[in-house]
Design a protein around this motif. Structure first.
Motif, PDB file in Angstrom:
ATOM      1  N   VAL A 318     -10.959  -0.005  -7.078  1.00 20.65           N
ATOM      2  CA  VAL A 318      -9.734   0.575  -6.525  1.00 20.65           C
ATOM      3  C   VAL A 318      -8.692   0.630  -7.628  1.00 20.65           C
ATOM      4  CG1 VAL A 318      -7.852   0.321  -4.872  1.00 20.65           C
ATOM      5  CG2 VAL A 318     -10.179  -0.281  -4.193  1.00 20.65           C
ATOM      6  N   LEU A 319      -8.093   1.799  -7.837  1.00 20.16           N
ATOM      7  CA  LEU A 319      -6.952   1.924  -8.725  1.00 20.16           C
ATOM      8  C   LEU A 319      -5.694   1.900  -7.875  1.00 20.16           C
ATOM      9  CD1 LEU A 319      -8.057   4.784 -11.183  1.00 20.16           C
ATOM     10  CD2 LEU A 319      -8.448   2.324 -11.381  1.00 20.16           C
ATOM     11  N   VAL A 320      -4.779   0.999  -8.207  1.00 23.56           N
ATOM     12  CA  VAL A 320      -3.476   0.971  -7.561  1.00 23.56           C
ATOM     13  C   VAL A 320      -2.516   1.633  -8.531  1.00 23.56           C
ATOM     14  CG1 VAL A 320      -1.689  -0.439  -6.474  1.00 23.56           C
ATOM     15  CG2 VAL A 320      -4.086  -1.182  -6.410  1.00 23.56           C
ATOM     16  N   GLN A 321      -2.121   2.859  -8.233  1.00 23.45           N
ATOM     17  CA  GLN A 321      -1.304   3.643  -9.149  1.00 23.45           C
ATOM     18  C   GLN A 321       0.163   3.600  -8.745  1.00 23.45           C
ATOM     19  OE1 GLN A 321      -3.368   7.477  -8.890  1.00 23.45           O
ATOM     20  NE2 GLN A 321      -4.420   7.002 -10.806  1.00 23.45           N
ATOM     21  N   GLY A 322       1.037   3.503  -9.764  1.00 20.60           N
ATOM     22  CA  GLY A 322       2.462   3.480  -9.501  1.00 20.60           C
ATOM     23  C   GLY A 322       3.103   2.131  -9.740  1.00 20.60           C
ATOM     24  N   THR A 323       2.329   1.177 -10.268  1.00 16.52           N
ATOM     25  CA  THR A 323       2.867  -0.141 -10.573  1.00 16.52           C
ATOM     26  C   THR A 323       2.116  -0.758 -11.739  1.00 16.52           C
ATOM     27  OG1 THR A 323       3.346  -2.350  -9.700  1.00 16.52           O
ATOM     28  CG2 THR A 323       1.326  -1.299  -8.937  1.00 16.52           C
ATOM     29  N   GLU A 324       2.835  -1.570 -12.519  1.00 16.12           N
ATOM     30  CA  GLU A 324       2.205  -2.362 -13.576  1.00 16.12           C
ATOM     31  C   GLU A 324       2.220  -3.836 -13.211  1.00 16.12           C
ATOM     32  OE1 GLU A 324       4.313  -1.396 -17.128  1.00 16.12           O
ATOM     33  OE2 GLU A 324       3.258   0.504 -17.415  1.00 16.12           O
ATOM     34  N   ASP A 325       2.693  -4.145 -12.009  1.00 14.11           N
ATOM     35  CA  ASP A 325       2.799  -5.512 -11.514  1.00 14.11           C
ATOM     36  C   ASP A 325       1.517  -5.878 -10.778  1.00 14.11           C
ATOM     37  OD1 ASP A 325       3.312  -7.860 -10.105  1.00 14.11           O
ATOM     38  OD2 ASP A 325       5.388  -7.336  -9.697  1.00 14.11           O
ATOM     39  N   SER A 326       0.711  -6.749 -11.380  1.00 15.37           N
ATOM     40  CA  SER A 326      -0.565  -7.099 -10.762  1.00 15.37           C
ATOM     41  C   SER A 326      -0.369  -7.793  -9.420  1.00 15.37           C
ATOM     42  CB  SER A 326      -1.390  -7.986 -11.705  1.00 15.37           C
ATOM     43  OG  SER A 326      -0.701  -9.188 -11.996  1.00 15.37           O
ATOM     44  N   GLY A 327       0.719  -8.549  -9.293  1.00 18.29           N
ATOM     45  CA  GLY A 327       0.997  -9.213  -8.028  1.00 18.29           C
ATOM     46  C   GLY A 327       1.238  -8.215  -6.913  1.00 18.29           C
ATOM     47  N   ARG A 328       2.036  -7.187  -7.198  1.00 21.97           N
ATOM     48  CA  ARG A 328       2.275  -6.156  -6.183  1.00 21.97           C
ATOM     49  C   ARG A 328       0.987  -5.391  -5.885  1.00 21.97           C
ATOM     50  NH1 ARG A 328       5.590  -3.596  -3.110  1.00 21.97           N
ATOM     51  NH2 ARG A 328       5.543  -1.324  -2.847  1.00 21.97           N
ATOM     52  N   ALA A 329       0.207  -5.108  -6.929  1.00 24.25           N
ATOM     53  CA  ALA A 329      -1.050  -4.391  -6.719  1.00 24.25           C
ATOM     54  C   ALA A 329      -1.971  -5.173  -5.792  1.00 24.25           C
ATOM     55  CB  ALA A 329      -1.742  -4.135  -8.058  1.00 24.25           C
ATOM     56  N   LYS A 330      -2.045  -6.481  -6.005  1.00 28.21           N
ATOM     57  CA  LYS A 330      -2.880  -7.317  -5.138  1.00 28.21           C
ATOM     58  C   LYS A 330      -2.356  -7.333  -3.711  1.00 28.21           C
ATOM     59  CE  LYS A 330      -2.862 -11.015  -7.807  1.00 28.21           C
ATOM     60  NZ  LYS A 330      -3.155 -12.407  -8.230  1.00 28.21           N
ATOM     61  N   ALA A 331      -1.027  -7.346  -3.575  1.00 27.43           N
ATOM     62  CA  ALA A 331      -0.444  -7.352  -2.237  1.00 27.43           C
ATOM     63  C   ALA A 331      -0.772  -6.067  -1.486  1.00 27.43           C
ATOM     64  CB  ALA A 331       1.064  -7.541  -2.339  1.00 27.43           C
ATOM     65  N   LEU A 332      -0.675  -4.929  -2.185  1.00 30.47           N
ATOM     66  CA  LEU A 332      -0.998  -3.649  -1.552  1.00 30.47           C
ATOM     67  C   LEU A 332      -2.488  -3.559  -1.228  1.00 30.47           C
ATOM     68  CD1 LEU A 332       1.204  -1.293  -3.750  1.00 30.47           C
ATOM     69  CD2 LEU A 332       1.578  -1.880  -1.349  1.00 30.47           C
ATOM     70  N   TYR A 333      -3.308  -4.084  -2.143  1.00 30.75           N
ATOM     71  CA  TYR A 333      -4.761  -4.093  -1.904  1.00 30.75           C
ATOM     72  C   TYR A 333      -5.063  -4.923  -0.659  1.00 30.75           C
ATOM     73  CZ  TYR A 333      -9.763  -4.663  -2.897  1.00 30.75           C
ATOM     74  OH  TYR A 333     -11.143  -4.666  -2.815  1.00 30.75           O
ATOM     75  N   ALA A 334      -4.462  -6.095  -0.571  1.00 28.28           N
ATOM     76  CA  ALA A 334      -4.696  -6.970   0.564  1.00 28.28           C
ATOM     77  C   ALA A 334      -4.236  -6.318   1.874  1.00 28.28           C
ATOM     78  CB  ALA A 334      -3.981  -8.300   0.370  1.00 28.28           C
ATOM     79  N   ARG A 335      -3.119  -5.589   1.804  1.00 27.17           N
ATOM     80  CA  ARG A 335      -2.554  -4.970   3.001  1.00 27.17           C
ATOM     81  C   ARG A 335      -3.447  -3.847   3.532  1.00 27.17           C
ATOM     82  NH1 ARG A 335       3.283  -3.105   1.888  1.00 27.17           N
ATOM     83  NH2 ARG A 335       3.374  -5.361   1.475  1.00 27.17           N
ATOM     84  N   TYR A 336      -3.994  -3.043   2.620  1.00 27.87           N
ATOM     85  CA  TYR A 336      -4.723  -1.854   3.060  1.00 27.87           C
ATOM     86  C   TYR A 336      -6.238  -2.005   2.992  1.00 27.87           C
ATOM     87  CZ  TYR A 336      -0.289   0.631   3.115  1.00 27.87           C
ATOM     88  OH  TYR A 336       0.993   1.045   3.409  1.00 27.87           O
ATOM     89  N   ILE A 337      -6.735  -2.843   2.085  1.00 33.42           N
ATOM     90  CA  ILE A 337      -8.189  -3.003   1.928  1.00 33.42           C
ATOM     91  C   ILE A 337      -8.638  -4.354   2.468  1.00 33.42           C
ATOM     92  CG2 ILE A 337     -10.135  -2.958   0.322  1.00 33.42           C
ATOM     93  CD1 ILE A 337      -8.609  -0.312   0.497  1.00 33.42           C
ATOM     94  N   GLY A 338      -7.848  -5.398   2.165  1.00 32.75           N
ATOM     95  CA  GLY A 338      -8.218  -6.746   2.589  1.00 32.75           C
ATOM     96  C   GLY A 338      -8.792  -7.541   1.453  1.00 32.75           C
ATOM     97  N   MET A 339      -8.438  -8.832   1.408  1.00 32.99           N
ATOM     98  CA  MET A 339      -8.948  -9.716   0.348  1.00 32.99           C
ATOM     99  C   MET A 339      -9.540 -10.964   0.967  1.00 32.99           C
ATOM    100  SD  MET A 339      -5.951  -9.375  -2.587  1.00 32.99           S
ATOM    101  CE  MET A 339      -6.992  -9.978  -3.916  1.00 32.99           C
TER     102      MET A 339
END
Length: 339
Positions: A318-339
């Protein structure tokens, strides 16, 4: 007869001739990275008649690529084609006699051995030193020539590294996996330097495969075509204690399994891989309830209400585009994909 007609001008060049051309047709190349350098390299190798070419890249075609990545066009952008798929489409039309294997994947320690298996040499079309050091280590461990190349701004560097004959990339460039440096996404790049470096890369491997080893440059070449500077650092003895070509430690191969989270330098993109597979149809149905979804046979884009975008690939990335903040990327991944 068609064979001789197609390559007649190349075979008239005496250092290659009919014997060298036959060697080209029997050679197997791996190109890692199908961006600016990779597309130019592939163009030259395919037109020259190298018999088998495996191309590997993790990304898809975007409009900003078109200024310098010569195998792509606006139709590829509209279709959001993976770079390897778009490149294979063009390369096959250039020379149907060359076998092209296109793989959309992230090259990492867990799969590099598979990718270089049965290859005669490896061409560097990457944009980061982490992958370059990985290729360097894998090539020296498996006794395969590695053709390094890099281009940014109006500057470029290239060298052909040959196991048991020359130093390796680590002997010249310090920093290991922590090296990032400038990229075309942060300070730009002009396409002529890309073409020049790719041409040097291909010329050196043509000399090597044709057997004209006395003409190999045997140096790390650097140039700035805007400032009119060029310099060749001649190969000397390998650096004492080099963990790749002297002590055979190959540190980039010992980083374990693939990194779960990787920042794609200068692109406001974080790559996350926690799964081994995604069913794109299934995920399109899930994500379209809360996001704007665009699905192709190769990937799935989801525009998030937060402003970022998720790009899902069948191989679990998964590419999280629009951020260089890994913490935010993980949060968005968790919200929409799940961790």
């Amino acid at each position: 007869m068609d064979y001789f007609k197609r390559y007649s001008r190349q075979m008239l060049f005496s250092p290659i001739g009919e014997v060298g051309q036959k060697k080209f047709s029997q050679s197997r190349a791996l190109i890692v990275g199908m961006g600016a350098l990779g597309t130019a390299i592939a163009n030259h190798l395919v037109r020259a008649g190298f018999g088998y070419i495996r191309i590997v890249d993790r990304d898809y075609v975007e409009k900003s690529n078109l200024q310098r990545q010569m195998l792509f066009d606006e139709e590829d952008v509209a279709a959001a084609l993976p770079k390897t798929v778009a490149a294979k489409n063009k390369l096959t039309k250039m020379n149907s006699a060359v076998e092209i294997e296109a793989i959309t994947a992230d090259v990492n320690p867990s799969n590099i051995t598979e990718f270089i298996d049965s290859m005669d040499f490896v061409m560097d079309g990457t944009d980061n030193f982490s992958t370059r050091f990985l290729l360097n280590d894998a090539c020296f461990k498996n006794k395969i020539p590695f053709v390094y190349g890099g281009a940014v701004s109006s500057r470029g560097m290239t060298a052909l590294f040959i196991p048991d004959e020359t130093p390796c990339l680590r002997c010249f460039i310090q920093g290991g996996e922590g090296t990032t440096g400038e990229t075309c996404d942060t300070i730009g790049v002009i396409s002529p330097i890309v073409d020049i470096i790719a041409s040097y890369q291909v010329t050196e491997i043509m000399k090597y495969i044709a057997g004209d080893h006395e003409k190999l440059h045997r140096s790390l070449m650097t140039m700035d075509i805007w400032q009119n500077h060029s310099y060749a650092m001649k190969f000397a003895s390998p650096k004492k204690g080099c963990p790749t070509c002297q002590t055979n430690e190959y540190p980039s191969l010992k980083t374990g399994v693939m990194q779960d989270i990787t920042s794609l330098c200068g692109r406001e993109t974080i790559q996350i891989q926690l799964e081994s597979h995604f069913d794109l149809k299934e995920w399109a149905e899930k994500l379209e309830k809360t996001t704007k979804v665009k699905k192709t046979p190769f990937l799935l884009k989801a525009q998030l209400e937060e402003g970022e975008r998720l790009v899902l690939f069948p191989d679990g990335r998964v590419l999280v585009q629009g951020t260089e903040d890994s913490g935010r990327a993980k949060a968005l991944y968790a919200r929409y994909i799940g961790m």
